[in-house]
Design a protein around this motif. Structure first.
Motif, short mmCIF file in Angstrom:
data_model
loop_
_atom_site.label_atom_id
_atom_site.label_comp_id
_atom_site.label_asym_id
_atom_site.label_seq_id
_atom_site.Cartn_x
_atom_site.Cartn_y
_atom_site.Cartn_z
N LEU A 1 0.57 -1.14 -0.11
CA LEU A 1 0.15 -0.13 0.17
C LEU A 1 0.84 1.21 -0.13
N LYS A 2 1.83 1.26 0.75
CA LYS A 2 2.77 2.58 0.72
C LYS A 2 3.44 2.66 -0.50
N ALA A 3 3.67 1.43 -1.20
CA ALA A 3 4.62 1.55 -2.55
C ALA A 3 3.70 2.12 -3.49
N MET A 4 2.53 2.04 -3.26
CA MET A 4 1.35 2.60 -4.21
C MET A 4 0.66 4.00 -3.92
N GLY A 5 1.51 4.42 -2.69
CA GLY A 5 1.13 5.80 -2.41
C GLY A 5 -0.18 5.91 -1.47
N ILE A 6 -0.57 4.80 -0.84
CA ILE A 6 -1.59 4.82 0.26
C ILE A 6 -1.09 5.19 1.61
N GLN A 7 -1.39 6.08 2.26
CA GLN A 7 -1.13 6.41 3.53
C GLN A 7 -1.48 5.36 4.91
N VAL A 8 -0.63 4.80 5.44
CA VAL A 8 -0.91 3.76 6.43
C VAL A 8 -0.60 4.55 7.71
N VAL A 9 -1.47 4.76 8.51
CA VAL A 9 -1.36 5.48 9.68
C VAL A 9 -0.61 4.73 10.74
N GLY A 10 0.44 5.62 11.36
CA GLY A 10 1.25 4.76 12.50
C GLY A 10 2.22 3.89 11.83
N GLN A 11 3.43 3.52 12.90
CA GLN A 11 4.40 3.06 12.35
C GLN A 11 4.47 1.39 12.71
N SER A 12 3.51 0.96 13.42
CA SER A 12 3.54 -0.25 14.05
C SER A 12 2.35 -0.98 13.78
N ALA A 13 2.25 -2.29 13.75
CA ALA A 13 1.06 -3.04 13.60
C ALA A 13 1.29 -4.56 14.04
N ASP B 1 -1.96 -7.00 13.38
CA ASP B 1 -2.92 -7.64 12.16
C ASP B 1 -3.86 -6.55 11.58
N THR B 2 -3.65 -5.12 11.96
CA THR B 2 -4.79 -4.29 11.71
C THR B 2 -3.97 -3.00 11.18
N LEU B 3 -4.57 -2.50 10.15
CA LEU B 3 -3.78 -1.29 9.46
C LEU B 3 -5.10 -0.31 9.30
N THR B 4 -4.86 0.90 9.52
CA THR B 4 -5.76 2.09 9.61
C THR B 4 -5.12 2.68 8.22
N LEU B 5 -5.94 3.27 7.17
CA LEU B 5 -5.42 3.80 6.26
C LEU B 5 -6.10 5.39 6.00
N ALA B 6 -5.36 6.33 5.94
CA ALA B 6 -5.87 7.71 5.56
C ALA B 6 -6.39 7.80 4.07
N THR B 7 -7.63 7.61 3.75
CA THR B 7 -8.12 7.65 2.39
C THR B 7 -8.93 8.84 1.94
N GLY B 8 -9.13 9.83 2.80
CA GLY B 8 -9.69 11.22 2.64
C GLY B 8 -11.06 10.96 2.36
N GLU B 9 -11.15 11.97 0.82
CA GLU B 9 -12.44 11.96 0.24
C GLU B 9 -12.91 10.90 -0.42
N ALA B 10 -12.21 9.77 -0.78
CA ALA B 10 -12.22 8.55 -1.41
C ALA B 10 -12.74 7.61 -0.36
N LEU C 1 -7.81 -1.13 -3.39
CA LEU C 1 -7.39 0.24 -2.64
C LEU C 1 -6.72 1.20 -3.66
N ALA C 2 -5.95 0.47 -4.76
CA ALA C 2 -4.94 1.11 -5.49
C ALA C 2 -5.55 1.32 -6.97
N GLY C 3 -6.82 0.94 -7.03
CA GLY C 3 -7.25 1.06 -8.41
C GLY C 3 -6.45 0.39 -9.71
N ASP C 4 -6.32 1.13 -10.72
CA ASP C 4 -5.47 1.00 -11.74
C ASP C 4 -3.98 0.97 -11.73
N GLN C 5 -3.48 1.26 -10.76
CA GLN C 5 -2.01 1.36 -10.45
C GLN C 5 -1.52 0.07 -10.44
N PRO C 6 -0.28 -0.24 -11.11
CA PRO C 6 0.41 -1.49 -11.23
C PRO C 6 0.54 -1.88 -9.72
#
Length: 951
Positions: A372-384, A386-395, A438-443
């Protein structure tokens, strides 16, 4: 040829034990020629005709199953990543078949009689050991109702024990699961506790708090280091509770090792299906110094009369039936069946298997995050974990819609964030599907490349260093053959309803029919997340709506809440509704609850939890409420009177004639009438509490409505109310009313509600009425057969009892030295669980046969009791020694039988007191258990490895 085209519904005859000829014989013994005539003599005139239940026929088993299958089919099973304390899991097939679906496990009762409960006690001891090992705390209980309830118990536990006595503030982390915070608020308000929710990372001054609750890992997925905060809270005399994920604790430093005082949480992800929210076993672990204040049941190690290791429920003096309003909690129900599933999940997988599941789940989470990070999606926090929270904004909204179009549920965090929780069922394909979503058409990144390069997201300083589950039980039974045999060995040690009648008064151990149980393990009910969008749970909505209507018809109430997941929770929810009603009318000062001295022990404990003051009213010599004493106290407290809690029929097993007058007295003085529904099995179809004066009742679906006891849980305790209390039924964030949740899930133990739906649908109104009548007939038949041998303590004015009878053994103690305990233990030699002992009157046995037992089984029990009376008579006349006799030495084990025999009575009399036992004999695995030794030498986990090595 003549063909019988009558009804295909044989279920009523299958459920009700006595056949037509037996029914007539039993009626004749009582002097009646019909069930209706007997019923007319038992039910007081003042409440006859109050039933609103119809007389419709029920459906056949096949038709009811087909109807429910169609309803279940409207539930939609999406791939769930919602998490929030509920996770997909695999229930191992040998556990599913040999435990969850096995009546030897699900029809057992609470192990108050330890000699016939060694199997389920061992399984619970394994559970306690599992929890103690993973949390790093030395003592754990045998489970609680759900994680949110456990958190509420932890809060009141901290309040009792904290040295910061002047504080009424409890800190709860904003990172706790939302449903936990909701239940905390509900529990806190009547007790005057202020729940302060905040971010612990911004907490500077902790001096105002008596305790704190932290989540580990946090609900948003992050893993915080709490060590410094715990030290600060301790320095301020506050206690610290940590809600911890058990699977994560296989990899993370346990709460006990960073000085937490309490650890709580859920064992659901250890093999227990989602079930739309329950039933699931919660856990509660704490320090050894706090064990006598810990809520719930506790399995301890003791010895029997031969000095052999034996298990028992320890420190029962903490429990509600003894402590009443001084009890540490009203929650006396455990989730035993579910705790045992979780314990066997750990036994089956062992420490290495559990860690593999955790490591694999975490590795997939880390790979998902890296992609997700490689595709530019913001993952909240540095540790985890089994659970991730993503900042997805208006989307965010469109992402949820897109996910549902692909039959995927993401967690709805807020308008700008989504959550993802992985679990043991997640696979590589799921991670790749999430990337695509989550990343749509991105490779997309290459999974194998990321897997080879991605490291752990767990903080290095919090990685677990201590070993887990070193006990032999967790390191042997890893093949299906071994586990199957282990479960069989444990079940063989126990007496459950699959072996014999369990004649417990007030506990209604009736048939749990196979057709009722089958839907519980259907995927359509078992695999649905409790917080799935409403449009995906239409089958549950239809079933619960229909079940609420069924229960309204059975009780005469106007509305029902199915949320309370135990009778104790139902009591609590009922009193909260009364409390809220008074406050809505500007009468918040009403806080007096009248409770008769004969009431269930949970009643005063519940009133205390609901912020009410208990005033006890007297009972007369016949066990009925003393109406004049009640009237005097109602008038005395009329300005502050909130409610009465009364059990009907009475705890003494009698339909009190004055029930209408009692209700009127309370109403005339401004109070509400709470009718404890524990004895509803005597009323369905005959009279209705909602029509003869009750304002609210809880129902025990695990008594009257056929949900199995499961060795001490699950239970379900919904409440029925009159219309004026309906606005104050429990709410939930997932329901229209978000306030007042008493349980973590909106419908409590939702996945076992199909049992009651099936029972009512198959019985129909006519069958339900007949069940009540037959329960009353069976009880009166036993009372009549035994009355010449043992005095029946209480009867109605007509000499009849309701659905249970109390035998008075106190005179026999005076003439023979034989106690009620001796009789109870001797019944084990006859293959019976004892009736309820010394409740509601010390030195008595309370017997409830239910409608499910055939006349042959009733006679077998009566024959045993009569033979026991002959043995007592032999002690009285000196034929048997007063100290060395079959009763004082009961129960007798096979090991004793083949050893040196030093008794003055024969081996045959010891183990085959009746000829019928020769062909079918239950052999208790231990002799009489020493209760005092167990409490003085408290051990509540599996013996250490050293003790095995020493042995």
């Amino acid at each position: 040829m003549t063909i019988n085209l009558g009804t295909a519904n044989e279920f009523i005859a299958r459920h009700i034990g006595p056949r037509a000829a037996d029914e007539q014989a039993m009626l004749a013994s009582l002097g009646f020629d019909s069930l209706d005539a007997m019923t007319a003599a038992v039910i007081p005139d003042s409440i006859k005709g109050t039933s609103v239940l119809g007389a419709e026929d029920g459906q056949s088993e096949a038709d009811a199953l087909a109807a429910l299958k169609a309803i279940a089919g409207t539930n939609q099973l999406f791939k769930s990543y919602i998490g929030q304390g509920y996770y997909n899991t695999h229930t191992p097939a040998p556990i599913l078949r040999n435990l969850l679906e096995n009546p030897a496990w699900y029809t057992a009762y609470t192990p108050y009689q330890p000699e016939i409960s060694q199997g389920r006690l061992e399984a619970l001891l394994n559970f306690q050991t599992l929890i103690s090992d993973l949390t790093g705390l030395p003592i754990a209980n045998a489970s609680l109702l759900d994680e949110a309830t456990a958190a509420a118990e932890a809060m009141t536990f901290c309040k009792r024990l904290s040295k910061n006595k002047g504080s009424h503030a409890f800190f709860a982390s904003v990172h706790c699961h939302p449903q936990t915070l909701d239940v905390l608020r509900t529990r806190a308000e009547p007790l005057g506790i202020d729940v302060v929710v905040g971010d612990e990372r911004e907490l500077t001054d902790v001096s105002a708090f008596f305790g704190a609750l932290l989540q580990y890992p946090a609900s948003n997925g992050e893993v915080f280091d709490y060590r410094e905060l715990v030290q600060r809270l301790h320095a301020a005399n506050a206690l610290v509770a940590v809600a911890a994920d058990l699977l994560a604790l296989t990899l993370l430093t346990p709460p006990g090792e960073f000085e937490a005082d309490v650890a709580i949480g859920s064992a659901q992800r250890f093999g227990v299906p989602l079930g739309f929210g329950g039933p699931h076993a919660a856990y509660f672990a704490t320090r050894d110094a706090f064990k006598r204040d810990m809520p719930g049941r506790l399995v301890g190690v003791s010895i029997d009369r031969f000095g052999k290791t034996a298990l028992r429920l320890a420190m029962q003096t903490r429990e509600q039936h003894i402590r009443r309003e001084k009890a540490t909690s009203n929650i006396c129900t455990a989730q035993v069946l579910l705790a045992n599933i979780a314990s066997m999940f750990a036994v089956y997988h062992g420490p290495d298997g559990l860690k593999r599941i955790a490591q694999r789940t975490h590795a997939l989470t880390a790979i998902l995050a890296a992609g997700l990070k490689a595709m530019g999606i913001q993952v909240v926090g540095q540790s985890a974990f089994d659970t991730l929270t993503l900042a997805t904004g208006e989307a965010t909204a469109s992402l949820h819609a897109k996910a549902r179009a692909q039959r995927i549920n993401l967690r709805q965090v807020d308008a700008g964030h989504v959550g993802l929780s992985l679990d043991e069922t997640t696979a590589q394909a799921d991670v790749e599907a999430l990337w695509q979503l989550l990343a749509g058409d991105q490779p997309q990144p290459d999974f194998a490349t990321l897997a080879a390069s991605t490291g752990s997201l767990l903080p290095a300083g919090l990685l677990r260093q201590s070993a887990i589950l070193e006990h032999p039980v967790f390191n042997r039974y890893h093949s299906e053959t071994e586990l199957m045999r282990y479960l069989r060995r444990l079940a063989d040690k126990d007496l459950a309803l699959d072996r014999s009648m369990i004649p417990l008064g007030s506990c209604t151990m009736k048939l749990n029919a196979a057709s009722e149980m089958i839907p519980v393990t259907w995927a359509e009910f078992g695999n649905l997340h409790p917080f799935a969008p409403a449009e995906q749970s239409q089958g549950y909505l239809q079933m619960t709506t229909e079940l609420e209507a069924m229960l309204c018809a059975a009780t005469g109430y106007d509305a029902v809440s199915l949320q309370p997941n135990a009778g104790s929770q139902g009591e609590y929810a009922g009193l909260l509704a009364i409390r809220a009603y008074h406050r809505s009318r500007g009468e918040a000062h009403r806080d007096i609850c009248l409770i008769p001295s004969s009431a269930h022990g949970t009643n005063p404990a519940t009133a205390n939890m609901a912020g009410m003051r208990v005033v006890v009213t007297a009972c007369d010599a016949r066990g009925n409420v003393d109406v004049e004493d009640l009237r005097a106290k109602a008038i005395e407290h009329r300005e502050r009177l909130a409610a009465i809690m009364i059990t009907y029929p009475s705890t003494h097993g009698v339909f009190e004639e004055a029930i209408g007058e009692i209700c009127a007295i309370i109403h005339d003085n401004g109070g509400q009438v709470y009718i404890d529904g524990a004895n509803m099995n005597a009323m369905v179809g005959l009279c209705a509490p909602g029509k003869f004066g009750g304002d609210v009742s809880h129902l025990n679906l695990h008594k009257t409505f056929c949900i199995p006891h499961g060795g001490g849980g699950p239970g379900v305790g919904p409440i029925g109310v009159k219309s004026h209390l309906a606005p104050f039924l429990p709410g939930h964030a997932q329901l229209e009313n978000p306030q007042g949740a008493v349980c973590a899930a909106p419908f409590g133990s939702a996945s076992i509600l199909p049992i009651t739906w099936m029972y009512i649908r198959m019985m129909g109104g006519a069958g339900l009425k007949r069940a009540s009548q037959m329960a009353i007939l069976n009880a009166n038949y036993i009372a009549r057969r035994l009355e010449e041998h043992y005095p029946v303590l209480y009867t109605g004015g007509n000499g009849l009892v309701a659905h249970e009878c109390i035998l008075d053994l106190r005179p026999l103690k005076d003439t023979s030295g034989i106690s009620v305990d001796d009789v109870a233990k001797r019944l084990i030699d006859f293959g019976f669980h004892a009736p309820t002992m010394s409740f509601p009157v010390a030195g008595t046995l309370m017997i409830e046969p239910t409608e499910s037992e055939a006349k042959e089984e009733l006679d077998r029990f009566c024959d045993a009791m009569i033979q026991i009376r002959e043995e007592i008579r032999a002690v009285e006349n000196g034929s048997l020694d007063k100290d060395d006799n079959p009763l004082k030495n009961a129960p007798h084990t096979a090991a004793e039988l083949v050893g040196d025999w030093a008794h003055g009575y024969s081996r045959e009399q010891a183990v085959y007191p009746l000829p019928s036992l020769v062909q079918s004999k239950y052999w208790p695995p231990v002799g009489r258990v020493d209760n005092v030794f167990g409490d003085r030498n408290l051990v509540c986990a599996c013996p250490s490895i050293e003790s095995y090595q020493d042995a």
